[in-house]
Design a protein around this motif. Structure first.
Motif, mmCIF file in Angstrom:
data_model
loop_
_atom_site.group_PDB
_atom_site.id
_atom_site.type_symbol
_atom_site.label_atom_id
_atom_site.label_comp_id
_atom_site.label_asym_id
_atom_site.label_seq_id
_atom_site.Cartn_x
_atom_site.Cartn_y
_atom_site.Cartn_z
ATOM 1 N N GLY A 189 0.817 -1.171 -0.036
ATOM 2 C CA GLY A 189 -0.228 0.005 0.017
ATOM 3 C C GLY A 189 0.913 1.429 -0.055
ATOM 4 N N GLN A 190 0.477 2.319 -0.475
ATOM 5 C CA GLN A 190 1.293 3.559 -0.852
ATOM 6 C C GLN A 190 1.394 4.069 0.605
ATOM 7 N N ARG A 191 0.484 3.773 1.513
ATOM 8 C CA ARG A 191 0.737 4.478 2.705
ATOM 9 C C ARG A 191 1.602 3.938 3.443
ATOM 10 N N ASP A 192 1.872 2.552 3.628
ATOM 11 C CA ASP A 192 2.839 2.025 4.199
ATOM 12 C C ASP A 192 4.147 2.180 3.631
ATOM 13 N N ALA A 193 4.157 2.304 2.288
ATOM 14 C CA ALA A 193 5.467 2.839 1.421
ATOM 15 C C ALA A 193 5.920 3.999 1.836
ATOM 16 N N ASP A 194 5.094 4.971 1.980
ATOM 17 C CA ASP A 194 5.595 6.461 2.257
ATOM 18 C C ASP A 194 6.295 6.227 3.697
ATOM 19 N N TRP A 195 5.362 5.728 4.778
ATOM 20 C CA TRP A 195 5.665 5.707 5.986
ATOM 21 C C TRP A 195 7.377 5.136 6.093
ATOM 22 N N VAL A 196 7.612 3.801 5.489
ATOM 23 C CA VAL A 196 8.920 3.270 5.380
ATOM 24 C C VAL A 196 9.802 4.258 4.887
ATOM 25 N N VAL A 197 9.543 4.700 3.759
ATOM 26 C CA VAL A 197 10.609 5.631 3.239
ATOM 27 C C VAL A 197 10.906 6.824 4.240
ATOM 28 N N LEU A 211 27.526 12.320 14.301
ATOM 29 C CA LEU A 211 28.756 12.528 14.881
ATOM 30 C C LEU A 211 29.044 14.154 14.533
ATOM 31 N N GLY A 212 28.174 14.735 13.790
ATOM 32 C CA GLY A 212 28.233 16.345 13.684
ATOM 33 C C GLY A 212 27.193 16.879 14.558
ATOM 34 N N ASP A 213 27.030 18.147 14.109
ATOM 35 C CA ASP A 213 25.987 18.973 15.038
ATOM 36 C C ASP A 213 24.720 19.047 14.290
ATOM 37 N N ILE A 214 24.051 17.953 14.696
ATOM 38 C CA ILE A 214 22.505 18.000 13.756
ATOM 39 C C ILE A 214 21.572 17.877 15.109
ATOM 40 N N SER A 215 20.191 18.365 14.637
ATOM 41 C CA SER A 215 19.175 18.678 15.869
ATOM 42 C C SER A 215 18.024 17.686 14.993
ATOM 43 N N ALA A 216 17.075 17.609 15.875
ATOM 44 C CA ALA A 216 15.790 16.845 15.427
ATOM 45 C C ALA A 216 15.141 17.691 14.150
ATOM 46 N N GLU A 217 15.193 18.993 14.166
ATOM 47 C CA GLU A 217 14.532 19.438 13.210
ATOM 48 C C GLU A 217 15.541 19.256 11.777
ATOM 49 N N ASP A 218 16.536 19.200 11.775
ATOM 50 C CA ASP A 218 17.483 18.713 10.776
ATOM 51 C C ASP A 218 17.041 17.487 10.230
ATOM 52 N N VAL A 219 16.907 16.628 11.184
ATOM 53 C CA VAL A 219 16.463 15.237 10.601
ATOM 54 C C VAL A 219 15.078 15.097 9.956
ATOM 55 N N GLY A 220 14.238 15.974 10.472
ATOM 56 C CA GLY A 220 12.975 16.226 9.822
ATOM 57 C C GLY A 220 13.134 16.632 8.520
ATOM 58 N N ARG A 221 13.673 17.934 8.135
ATOM 59 C CA ARG A 221 13.885 18.414 7.029
ATOM 60 C C ARG A 221 14.597 17.637 6.087
ATOM 61 N N ALA A 222 15.626 16.625 6.660
ATOM 62 C CA ALA A 222 16.407 16.022 5.558
ATOM 63 C C ALA A 222 15.260 14.929 5.063
ATOM 64 N N ALA A 223 14.241 14.608 5.588
ATOM 65 C CA ALA A 223 13.386 13.624 5.051
ATOM 66 C C ALA A 223 12.152 14.299 4.366
ATOM 67 N N GLY A 224 12.179 15.783 4.313
ATOM 68 C CA GLY A 224 11.180 16.405 3.608
ATOM 69 C C GLY A 224 9.866 16.688 4.672
ATOM 70 N N LEU A 225 10.131 16.532 5.621
ATOM 71 C CA LEU A 225 8.774 16.395 6.584
ATOM 72 C C LEU A 225 8.845 17.781 7.542
ATOM 73 N N HIS A 226 7.753 18.122 8.074
ATOM 74 C CA HIS A 226 7.766 19.275 9.033
ATOM 75 C C HIS A 226 8.127 18.749 10.274
ATOM 76 N N PRO A 227 9.109 19.434 11.163
ATOM 77 C CA PRO A 227 9.727 18.931 12.095
ATOM 78 C C PRO A 227 8.923 18.224 13.296
ATOM 79 N N ASN A 228 7.431 18.763 13.416
ATOM 80 C CA ASN A 228 6.641 18.287 14.597
ATOM 81 C C ASN A 228 6.337 16.937 13.842
ATOM 82 N N TYR A 229 5.698 16.940 12.530
ATOM 83 C CA TYR A 229 5.182 15.685 12.201
ATOM 84 C C TYR A 229 6.346 14.624 12.044
ATOM 85 N N ALA A 230 7.545 14.999 11.853
ATOM 86 C CA ALA A 230 8.628 14.064 11.721
ATOM 87 C C ALA A 230 9.070 13.317 13.183
ATOM 88 N N MET A 231 8.922 14.264 14.005
ATOM 89 C CA MET A 231 9.212 14.064 15.560
ATOM 90 C C MET A 231 8.072 12.973 16.108
#
Length: 306
Positions: A189-197, A211-231
């Motif tokens: 299902g596309q919903r499952d596929a998107d979730w996994v990706v 090992l560098g200076d990254i934040s939770a917001e950086d992680v969310g943005r790297a996945a193309g998601l709003h930080p709150n949704y990503a978290m």
């Protein structure tokens, strides 16, 4: 992990009583070199993920993985390795198929010299198959398994060096990506596929950048998601917050450096991505219930106390 491995109980193993069984369960276990206790290959109930590099040497028969949407078969007397953070599942095997399953900490793999192309392929989801198999590989992998399961710290340190060298030889002597031969399987299902990706992208970003200076917001943005949704998505999927996952990866690295090097504790802290020594000490003691120097003495009795 695909087979039960020797490890201490870890409080961060996530429990998802309401988890959709089609979703991969992420397991964060102990991150030492370790080995699966079972030799006979079993079908897995569902896909899962774990943070180590997994090596499989098929002793006899053949086994088939579902791996990130593809069906891949590993034949007798073949050696493959892959990053466990890519969803995978043993979906079939010939009756009586046996294999040796070994696990290498990702932090050690990241520290390998001159493996940029090899490492990049693994972290992009490759299933690496070694092209050069030696007549003695079968016996050596069985010995490594027995020695890792023995619990003998000195012998396990020898295995660590030998197994690291064997992985490095795969890069030098030739390899192929089994995904190129694998047949694509339709997504459930596309919903499952998107979730996994999305989760996979966040985990990969943490693995490559913690090992560098990254934040939770950086992680969310790297996945193309709003930080709150990503978290929210990450915590639901992995069973811990993004910040906890970043700290955990840094501690995995610190643990490997304490075992494998004679770096002073201060350098271990900064090499592992911690911004201050006090933060490192607090995080390390909270997880391992001992100070870094005590951990090093226990794991490497002859090493410098630094």
């Amino acid at each position: 992990m695909g087979q039960q491995a020797v490890h201490i109980q870890d409080e961060s193993v996530p429990v998802h009583p309401d988890h959709d069984p089609r979703h991969p369960l992420v397991i964060f276990g102990d991150h030492r070199f370790c080995a699966g206790t079972q030799l006979e290959v079993q079908r897995m109930a569902g896909p899962h993920m774990h943070s180590q590099i997994e090596l499989n040497f098929v002793l006899n028969g053949h086994m088939t993985y579902w791996f990130d949407g593809r069906e891949l078969t590993v034949d007798e007397n073949r050696l493959c390795l892959f990053w466990g953070m890519i969803p995978h599942q043993v979906i079939d095997r010939a009756e009586g198929t046996r294999f040796v399953c070994l696990y290498v900490p990702m932090s050690v793999f990241l520290g390998f010299p001159n493996l940029s192309r090899f490492r990049d392929a693994v972290f992009r989801g490759a299933v690496i198959e070694a092209l050069d198999i030696r007549p003695w590989d079968r016996d050596v992998f069985l010995r490594w398994r027995d020695e890792l399961l023995s619990g003998d710290a000195e012998v396990m340190e020898i295995v660590r060096s030998e197994l690291t060298a064997r992985v490095m030889r795969i890069e030098r002597e030739g390899w192929r990506d089994l995904r190129e031969q694998g047949a694509a399987i339709l997504s459930s299902g596309q919903r499952d596929a998107d979730w996994v990706v999305h989760v996979e992208n966040m985990l990969r970003f943490i693995g490559e950048g913690a090992l560098g200076d990254i934040s939770a917001e950086d992680v969310g943005r790297a996945a193309g998601l709003h930080p709150n949704y990503a978290m929210t998505l990450f915590r639901k999927a992995v069973g811990m917050t993004i910040n906890q996952a970043i700290i955990r990866h840094r501690l995995d690295t610190a643990q490997s450096l304490l075992i494998a090097t004679d770096l002073p504790i201060t350098e271990v802290a900064y090499e592992s991505g911690f911004g201050s020594l006090s933060t490192f000490y607090d995080a390390f003691q909270k997880r391992f219930r001992e100070k870094p120097v005590q951990f090093r003495r226990r794991m490497r009795p002859v090493a410098s106390a630094a």
